[in-house]
Design a protein around this motif. Structure first.
Motif, short mmCIF file in Angstrom:
data_model
loop_
_atom_site.label_atom_id
_atom_site.label_comp_id
_atom_site.label_asym_id
_atom_site.label_seq_id
_atom_site.Cartn_x
_atom_site.Cartn_y
_atom_site.Cartn_z
N ASN A 24 1.01 -1.28 0.02
CA ASN A 24 0.16 -0.15 -0.16
C ASN A 24 0.93 1.20 0.12
O ASN A 24 0.97 2.09 0.96
CB ASN A 24 -0.97 -0.03 1.17
N ALA A 25 1.66 1.32 -1.15
CA ALA A 25 2.83 2.31 -1.11
C ALA A 25 2.14 3.78 -1.15
O ALA A 25 2.83 4.73 -0.71
CB ALA A 25 3.62 1.91 -2.28
N GLY A 26 1.23 3.94 -1.83
CA GLY A 26 0.80 5.12 -2.38
C GLY A 26 -0.70 5.36 -2.81
O GLY A 26 -1.05 4.37 -3.43
N GLU A 27 -1.47 6.50 -2.39
CA GLU A 27 -2.85 6.36 -2.82
C GLU A 27 -3.04 7.64 -3.84
O GLU A 27 -3.07 8.74 -3.41
CB GLU A 27 -3.80 6.55 -1.66
N LEU A 28 -3.12 7.30 -5.01
CA LEU A 28 -2.89 8.20 -6.00
C LEU A 28 -4.66 8.98 -6.19
O LEU A 28 -5.01 8.72 -7.37
CB LEU A 28 -2.31 7.78 -7.30
N CYS A 29 -4.85 9.60 -5.31
CA CYS A 29 -6.46 9.82 -5.29
C CYS A 29 -6.45 11.23 -4.70
O CYS A 29 -5.68 11.65 -3.81
CB CYS A 29 -7.36 9.16 -4.58
N ILE A 59 -3.77 9.17 -11.18
CA ILE A 59 -4.38 8.19 -12.05
C ILE A 59 -5.65 7.47 -11.78
O ILE A 59 -6.31 7.21 -12.55
CB ILE A 59 -3.37 7.07 -12.01
N LEU A 60 -5.97 7.98 -10.59
CA LEU A 60 -7.47 7.63 -10.00
C LEU A 60 -8.73 8.32 -10.55
O LEU A 60 -9.95 8.08 -10.39
CB LEU A 60 -7.57 7.34 -8.64
N GLU A 61 -8.42 9.74 -11.05
CA GLU A 61 -9.43 10.72 -11.75
C GLU A 61 -8.83 11.30 -12.87
O GLU A 61 -8.59 12.34 -12.90
CB GLU A 61 -9.58 11.53 -10.50
N SER A 65 0.64 2.36 -18.78
CA SER A 65 0.85 2.67 -17.33
C SER A 65 2.32 1.92 -16.93
O SER A 65 2.11 0.50 -16.60
CB SER A 65 -0.33 2.45 -16.40
N LEU A 66 3.13 2.44 -16.82
CA LEU A 66 4.44 1.84 -16.60
C LEU A 66 5.00 1.77 -15.20
O LEU A 66 5.35 2.84 -14.89
CB LEU A 66 5.46 2.19 -17.51
N HIS A 67 4.82 0.69 -14.29
CA HIS A 67 5.60 0.75 -13.09
C HIS A 67 4.69 1.79 -12.12
O HIS A 67 5.42 2.78 -11.28
CB HIS A 67 6.96 0.92 -13.06
N ALA A 68 3.58 1.93 -12.45
CA ALA A 68 2.85 3.14 -11.80
C ALA A 68 1.61 2.73 -10.70
O ALA A 68 1.58 3.20 -9.56
CB ALA A 68 2.30 4.20 -12.57
N ILE A 69 1.09 1.91 -10.90
CA ILE A 69 -0.17 1.23 -10.17
C ILE A 69 0.17 0.60 -9.18
O ILE A 69 -0.53 0.59 -7.94
CB ILE A 69 -1.03 0.28 -11.22
N TYR A 70 1.42 0.16 -8.82
CA TYR A 70 1.74 -0.50 -7.62
C TYR A 70 2.14 0.58 -6.57
O TYR A 70 2.24 0.30 -5.42
CB TYR A 70 2.78 -1.62 -7.58
N GLN A 83 -7.45 0.22 -3.99
CA GLN A 83 -7.83 1.18 -5.04
C GLN A 83 -7.35 1.14 -6.43
O GLN A 83 -7.39 1.56 -7.25
CB GLN A 83 -7.61 2.40 -4.58
N GLN A 84 -6.42 -0.05 -6.32
CA GLN A 84 -5.73 -0.11 -7.77
C GLN A 84 -6.81 -0.80 -8.80
O GLN A 84 -6.48 -0.32 -10.21
CB GLN A 84 -4.73 -1.45 -7.70
N GLU A 85 -7.69 -1.33 -8.55
CA GLU A 85 -8.73 -1.73 -9.40
C GLU A 85 -9.36 -0.45 -9.98
O GLU A 85 -9.73 -0.40 -11.31
CB GLU A 85 -9.98 -2.58 -8.80
#
Length: 231
Positions: free
Chosen positions: A20-25, A163-165, A178-183, A189-191
């Motif tokens: 759960n490294a980062g929450e891009l929201c 990336i979430l919005e 999306s390269l090495h970003a979603i993790y 919230q990755q889905e």
């Protein structure tokens, strides 16, 4: 923490891969607009009253603004020094794996989305959109977008956003990567992040996700697909 090239950071700022490294929201998803987007003016409103908890997102942004996308005298980014195998014996292999993405992308098109673009730090990454009219780079970090602009110039447009919005209408892009970003997104919230990529891609156009744990992202991708495409 010290990388192979002496990159030193606070351990509390270091995003751990596959956790759960980062929450891009940043705010509630906006309804897609039918207007023509001016990408340079399209940014997330971080002061919105409807914003989610930004603590983790700010931690990730701070890491990349203050450390991750800072380059040393050789031009190596701190993120690269910390997380990438820089041994000379691995160089050809790493280049070949990056070029494998080209097998899944069309050679030309109009709009190419790079979601979580970072600074577009490898030459192979630049090749992905060479035949497209525009490459739209989206990232939380202004530092990343600054370097991306140096690499791509007028071929790119640069959007500081989550990336979430993604602030684009449905069915908008001819290809999405999306390269090495979603993790870097919170696991819960990755889905949602994958669903955003599916939403903005044109039907039947490719979406390429590079992720350290492919079994996990493939599951998320399949869940995000419309039912008629899962066969």
């Amino acid at each position: 923490m010290r990388g192979s090239r002496g990159c030193t950071i606070e351990s509390s700022l270091c995003p751990e891969k596959n956790k759960n490294a980062g929450e891009l929201c940043t705010s509630e998803l906006r309804k897609p607009s039918k207007r023509k987007f001016n990408y340079r003016e399209t940014k997330v409103n971080h002061n919105s009253k409807n914003t989610r908890d930004l603590d983790v997102e700010n931690k990730v942004r701070r890491f990349y603004e203050e450390h991750g996308w800072k380059a040393d005298a050789s031009g190596t980014f701190c993120d690269t020094a910390l997380f990438v195998d820089l041994r000379s014996s691995a160089k050809a292999y790493k280049s070949a794996t990056r070029r494998r993405v080209l097998e899944h992308l069309p050679k030309n098109g109009n709009l190419f989305l790079d979601a979580g673009s970072g600074p577009v730090q490898y030459p192979e990454y630049i090749e992905y959109s060479a035949g497209f009219s525009k490459r739209i780079c989206v990232d939380l970090s202004q530092e990343a977008l600054k370097y991306a602009a140096q690499k791509l110039g007028s071929h790119g447009e640069y959007v500081q956003s989550s990336i979430l919005e993604l602030p684009f209408p449905d069915n908008h892009f001819d290809a999405v990567v999306s390269l090495h970003a979603i993790y870097h997104v919170d696991a819960q919230q990755q889905e949602m992040a994958v669903r955003q990529l599916v939403r903005v891609a044109k039907p039947s156009h490719p979406i390429v996700i590079v992720y350290t744990n492919p079994n996990n992202v493939f599951r998320l991708f399949l869940k995000a697909l419309p039912s008629h495409l899962k066969r």
